[in-house]
Design an enzyme around this catalytic site. Structure first.
Site, PDB file in Angstrom:
ATOM      1  N   ASP A 191      -7.125   4.030   0.802  1.00 18.83           N
ATOM      2  CA  ASP A 191      -6.912   2.848  -0.034  1.00 18.83           C
ATOM      3  C   ASP A 191      -7.944   1.781   0.303  1.00 18.83           C
ATOM      4  O   ASP A 191      -8.853   2.020   1.107  1.00 18.83           O
ATOM      5  CB  ASP A 191      -5.466   2.349   0.066  1.00 18.83           C
ATOM      6  CG  ASP A 191      -5.070   2.023   1.493  1.00 18.83           C
ATOM      7  OD1 ASP A 191      -5.950   1.585   2.264  1.00 18.83           O
ATOM      8  OD2 ASP A 191      -3.889   2.203   1.846  1.00 18.83           O
ATOM      9  N   ASN A 209       1.716  -4.483  -7.545  1.00 17.76           N
ATOM     10  CA  ASN A 209       2.872  -3.596  -7.697  1.00 17.76           C
ATOM     11  C   ASN A 209       3.986  -4.310  -8.447  1.00 17.76           C
ATOM     12  O   ASN A 209       4.596  -3.751  -9.361  1.00 17.76           O
ATOM     13  CB  ASN A 209       3.390  -3.130  -6.334  1.00 17.76           C
ATOM     14  CG  ASN A 209       2.387  -2.249  -5.616  1.00 17.76           C
ATOM     15  OD1 ASN A 209       1.997  -1.209  -6.124  1.00 17.76           O
ATOM     16  ND2 ASN A 209       1.937  -2.692  -4.457  1.00 17.76           N
ATOM     17  N   GLU A 266      -5.793 -10.918  -4.093  1.00 14.36           N
ATOM     18  CA  GLU A 266      -6.410 -11.001  -5.433  1.00 14.36           C
ATOM     19  C   GLU A 266      -5.410 -11.526  -6.458  1.00 14.36           C
ATOM     20  O   GLU A 266      -5.551 -11.334  -7.659  1.00 14.36           O
ATOM     21  CB  GLU A 266      -7.016  -9.636  -5.800  1.00 14.36           C
ATOM     22  CG  GLU A 266      -6.170  -8.654  -6.541  1.00 14.36           C
ATOM     23  CD  GLU A 266      -4.921  -8.150  -5.828  1.00 14.36           C
ATOM     24  OE1 GLU A 266      -4.499  -8.711  -4.793  1.00 14.36           O
ATOM     25  OE2 GLU A 266      -4.341  -7.192  -6.354  1.00 14.36           O
ATOM     26  N   HIS A 295       0.829  -1.207   0.000  1.00 17.04           N
ATOM     27  CA  HIS A 295       0.000   0.000   0.000  1.00 17.04           C
ATOM     28  C   HIS A 295       0.860   1.253   0.000  1.00 17.04           C
ATOM     29  O   HIS A 295       0.555   2.239  -0.662  1.00 17.04           O
ATOM     30  CB  HIS A 295      -0.916   0.024   1.240  1.00 17.04           C
ATOM     31  CG  HIS A 295      -1.812  -1.170   1.338  1.00 17.04           C
ATOM     32  ND1 HIS A 295      -1.800  -2.036   2.398  1.00 17.04           N
ATOM     33  CD2 HIS A 295      -2.708  -1.672   0.478  1.00 17.04           C
ATOM     34  CE1 HIS A 295      -2.663  -3.006   2.187  1.00 17.04           C
ATOM     35  NE2 HIS A 295      -3.230  -2.812   1.032  1.00 17.04           N
TER      36      HIS A 295
HETATM   37  N1  UDP Z   1      -9.311  -7.804  -1.145  1.00 14.89           N
HETATM   38  C1  UDP Z   1     -10.572  -7.540  -1.590  1.00 14.89           C
HETATM   39  N2  UDP Z   1     -10.736  -7.183  -2.886  1.00 14.89           N
HETATM   40  C2  UDP Z   1      -9.707  -7.083  -3.714  1.00 14.89           C
HETATM   41  C3  UDP Z   1      -8.417  -7.308  -3.237  1.00 14.89           C
HETATM   42  C4  UDP Z   1      -8.236  -7.675  -1.940  1.00 14.89           C
HETATM   43  O1  UDP Z   1     -11.531  -7.627  -0.889  1.00 14.89           O
HETATM   44  O2  UDP Z   1      -9.928  -6.773  -4.890  1.00 14.89           O
HETATM   45  C5  UDP Z   1      -9.115  -8.260   0.204  1.00 14.89           C
HETATM   46  C6  UDP Z   1      -8.210  -9.464   0.240  1.00 14.89           C
HETATM   47  O3  UDP Z   1      -8.907 -10.630   0.007  1.00 14.89           O
HETATM   48  C7  UDP Z   1      -7.588  -9.407   1.614  1.00 14.89           C
HETATM   49  C8  UDP Z   1      -7.662  -7.942   1.962  1.00 14.89           C
HETATM   50  O4  UDP Z   1      -8.468  -7.291   0.976  1.00 14.89           O
HETATM   51  O5  UDP Z   1      -8.343 -10.114   2.556  1.00 14.89           O
HETATM   52  C9  UDP Z   1      -6.303  -7.358   2.025  1.00 14.89           C
HETATM   53  O6  UDP Z   1      -5.670  -7.430   0.809  1.00 14.89           O
HETATM   54  P1  UDP Z   1      -4.120  -7.187   0.793  1.00 14.89           P
HETATM   55  O7  UDP Z   1      -3.743  -6.267   1.890  1.00 14.89           O
HETATM   56  O8  UDP Z   1      -3.452  -8.495   0.744  1.00 14.89           O
HETATM   57  O9  UDP Z   1      -4.005  -6.415  -0.574  1.00 14.89           O
HETATM   58  P2  UDP Z   1      -2.654  -6.121  -1.289  1.00 14.89           P
HETATM   59  O10 UDP Z   1      -1.649  -5.773  -0.226  1.00 14.89           O
HETATM   60  O11 UDP Z   1      -2.288  -7.350  -2.057  1.00 14.89           O
HETATM   61  O12 UDP Z   1      -2.979  -4.948  -2.189  1.00 14.89           O
HETATM   62  N1  UDP Z   2       9.466  -5.218  -2.762  1.00 22.37           N
HETATM   63  C1  UDP Z   2      10.809  -4.904  -2.793  1.00 22.37           C
HETATM   64  N2  UDP Z   2      11.704  -5.812  -2.322  1.00 22.37           N
HETATM   65  C2  UDP Z   2      11.340  -7.022  -1.840  1.00 22.37           C
HETATM   66  C3  UDP Z   2       9.969  -7.352  -1.824  1.00 22.37           C
HETATM   67  C4  UDP Z   2       9.063  -6.436  -2.304  1.00 22.37           C
HETATM   68  O1  UDP Z   2      11.201  -3.819  -3.227  1.00 22.37           O
HETATM   69  O2  UDP Z   2      12.215  -7.793  -1.447  1.00 22.37           O
HETATM   70  C5  UDP Z   2       8.486  -4.221  -3.227  1.00 22.37           C
HETATM   71  C6  UDP Z   2       8.054  -4.493  -4.651  1.00 22.37           C
HETATM   72  O3  UDP Z   2       8.928  -3.856  -5.553  1.00 22.37           O
HETATM   73  C7  UDP Z   2       6.643  -3.932  -4.671  1.00 22.37           C
HETATM   74  C8  UDP Z   2       6.149  -4.150  -3.253  1.00 22.37           C
HETATM   75  O4  UDP Z   2       7.311  -4.306  -2.444  1.00 22.37           O
HETATM   76  O5  UDP Z   2       6.667  -2.548  -4.950  1.00 22.37           O
HETATM   77  C9  UDP Z   2       5.296  -5.371  -3.119  1.00 22.37           C
HETATM   78  O6  UDP Z   2       4.027  -5.114  -3.606  1.00 22.37           O
HETATM   79  P1  UDP Z   2       3.164  -6.199  -4.374  1.00 22.37           P
HETATM   80  O7  UDP Z   2       1.840  -5.569  -4.679  1.00 22.37           O
HETATM   81  O8  UDP Z   2       3.903  -6.734  -5.528  1.00 22.37           O
HETATM   82  O9  UDP Z   2       3.009  -7.406  -3.377  1.00 22.37           O
HETATM   83  P2  UDP Z   2       2.636  -7.516  -1.806  1.00 22.37           P
HETATM   84  O10 UDP Z   2       3.924  -7.437  -1.102  1.00 22.37           O
HETATM   85  O11 UDP Z   2       1.686  -6.389  -1.476  1.00 22.37           O
HETATM   86  O12 UDP Z   2       2.014  -8.855  -1.721  1.00 22.37           O
END
Ligand code: UDP
Ligand code: UDP
Length: 479
Positions: A127, A377, A397, A28
């Site tokens: 967000d 991301n 998702e 985020h």
């Molecule tokens: N979630 C949702 N709708 C979406 C994407 C995510 O309701 O389109 C829910 C997801 O199932 C999870 C929560 O939001 O339980 C948190 O998502 P997360 O923080 O993992 O999102 P991300 O960091 O990947 O953006």
């Molecule tokens: N990221 C990074 N180094 C790491 C792991 C993650 O810089 O070792 C950054 C990555 O470039 C991206 C974010 O952390 O910007 C991860 O977001 P993403 O939505 O891909 O996945 P999430 O961590 O929310 O599941």
């Protein structure tokens, strides 16, 4: 975004403000910081960025992201609320995040009130987890916007899910046929965002209650772009019941200080032949089971391809619960990788156990492929760096993203599970070889090139995302 600069001149006499509330976690924080930077650099809006953390201090990674913010931006960092200390041990990470947001609400009110007092109008951007702040914004006469840090297909599902919930009473996994959202690819129930398939759970109820609120905002800013999902964008824009949509992506990390020799993995990449390395990472929170790690290790070794693997300690439950512990684990790959794996692969592989500068890795000339958990991301970062993907979705998702990447855009190769829900070493090795050296490599690189060029156009002069950004800013300036 050069095309936004004229706004700076046009609106210089105004003092309109935007406050952006960020939920905890890097996924985020990173896009919110980039969006705040764009607003600060390209417009004269006064931007306040309010970050939240579940710990008492910022991590090095968080700090390095925040260090890229321009000085004129007003930054407020809320560290862990004191009430978190009373939570029972083992509270799920996602619940800690929700409680952090709830406990911070009184503080947020004080911040927003002080901003409103400055005799100028304020827009609040939250967000997808921050919608609890919407009631307060309404009370204070502030217009609210949602910054949706995923794609339009996922947004479309989120906006439709309250209706689906009312109509369908079973588990989504058992939907008789894939769901056809307007303008989107058909989505089988098994690929719905976790924990949606699990009706009756606390997580399900939370997802529905969040999703219900998404349609209350005045506008939704999406980190995607028209050319990436033309059908979904068009359908969302034409659906009168839906708030106005502003696709402004790709909004990805920029201006990071070069990791000056600090990172071993960059030094290692420097030594590898151009276009030869597969980068393997499951994002900030993703972990695998011990059995799956073993298969991945063997798969990498059998493929014979060079690799850079961010390997985190295994978890023993479902991937969706990985978030619970992933952040707190101390990694020592030698303890959980197959015996002598690191010695055997020393000539062509590198295993890292901590945070890597991912944008730098993806933009490195040696990197030629990315085995990813399909976090949004990571996906966008791969697109802007023209690096084709292998899709290995875990939770949130990510399965939906994988459908979009593999079946829709064809910029990722999928993996086939065996009967036990594992990706076996033979399959992993086969797909890696396809991506890195086979005939498939040419096709997928060509597709990725098209998407990469479309992304560049979208944020370029008069591009679709630049136009959306300007429309949004004009709306804020006209208050
Ligand atoms: N979630 C949702 N709708 C979406 C994407 C995510 O309701 O389109 C829910 C997801 O199932 C999870 C929560 O939001 O339980 C948190 O998502 P997360 O923080 O993992 O999102 P991300 O960091 O990947 O953006
Ligand atoms: N990221 C990074 N180094 C790491 C792991 C993650 O810089 O070792 C950054 C990555 O470039 C991206 C974010 O952390 O910007 C991860 O977001 P993403 O939505 O891909 O996945 P999430 O961590 O929310 O599941």
């Amino acid at each position: 975004m050069e095309s936004a600069s004229p706004l700076k001149m046009e609106i210089s006499s105004n003092h309109q403000q935007v406050a952006i509330l960020v939920s905890p976690e890097m996924g985020h924080l990173i896009p919110a910081v980039e969006f705040a930077k764009k607003l600060t650099i390209h417009t004269n809006l006064h931007v306040t960025l309010i970050t939240q953390s579940t710990s008492s201090s910022l991590s090095m990674a968080e700090q390095s992201i925040l260090d890229t913010l321009p000085e004129e931006l007003n930054l407020v960092c809320l560290t862990a609320p004191s009430q978190l200390k009373n939570l029972p041990e083992g509270t799920l990470a996602i619940n800690v995040i929700f409680l952090t947001i709830a406990y911070n609400l009184p503080l947020l009110r004080t911040i927003l009130e002080s901003l409103v007092c400055r005799n100028s109008r304020l827009a609040l951007v939250v967000d997808l987890l921050g919608v609890e702040a919407l009631d307060m914004a309404t009370e204070l006469g502030i217009s609210s916007y949602l910054f949706y840090t995923s794609n339009c297909m996922s947004l479309s599902l989120s906006l439709h899910i309250p209706k689906l919930d009312a109509e369908f009473s079973g588990q989504y996994r058992d939907l008789p046929k894939p769901l056809e959202l307007p303008g989107c690819l058909p989505l089988p129930g098994k690929d719905f965002p976790d924990p949606l398939p699990l009706r009756g759970t606390e997580g399900y109820a939370k997802c529905i209650s969040l999703a219900k609120r998404y349609s209350e905002v005045k506008g939704i800013i999406v980190n995607s772009f028209d050319e990436l999902e033309p059908g979904a964008v068009k359908a969302l824009k034409e659906n009168l019941g839906v708030p106005r949509i502003y696709p402004v992506g790709p909004v990805v990390q920029s201006g990071l200080a070069k990791a000056e020799n600090g990172y071993e993995c960059i030094k290692w990449l420097d030594e590898q032949p151009q276009g030869s390395v597969l980068y393997v990472s499951f994002g900030s929170g993703g972990t695998l089971t011990g059995a799956q790690i073993e298969e991945l290790a063997w798969g990498l070794e059998m493929s014979g391809q060079r690799f850079l693997w961010v390997a985190k300690s295994p978890h023993e439950h479902e991937p969706s619960s990985a978030l619970a512990t992933a952040q707190s684990l101390k990694n020592n790959p030698a303890e959980f990788l197959p015996i002598e794996f690191m010695e055997r692969t020393k000539g062509f592989g590198m295993v890292v156990s901590s945070w890597v500068p991912q944008m730098e890795v993806l933009s490195h000339a040696s990197t030629a492929g990315f085995l990813t958990h399909c976090g949004w991301n990571s996906t966008l970062e791969s697109i802007v760096n023209h690096v084709p993907l292998i899709a290995w979705p875990l939770y949130a998702e990510q399965k939906l993203n994988s459908v979009l990447l593999v079946e829709g855009l064809k910029i990722a190769l999928g993996l086939v599970e065996d009967g036990d829900g594992l990706f076996r070493r033979e399959e992993i090795s086969r797909v890696i070889k396809c991506l890195m050296e086979g005939e498939e490599r040419k096709k997928i690189r060509e597709k990725m090139r098209e998407v990469n060029e479309a992304a560049t156009r979208a944020v370029g002069k008069s591009g679709s995302s630049s136009r959306s950004f300007m429309e949004l800013v004009s709306e804020w300036m006209s208050y």
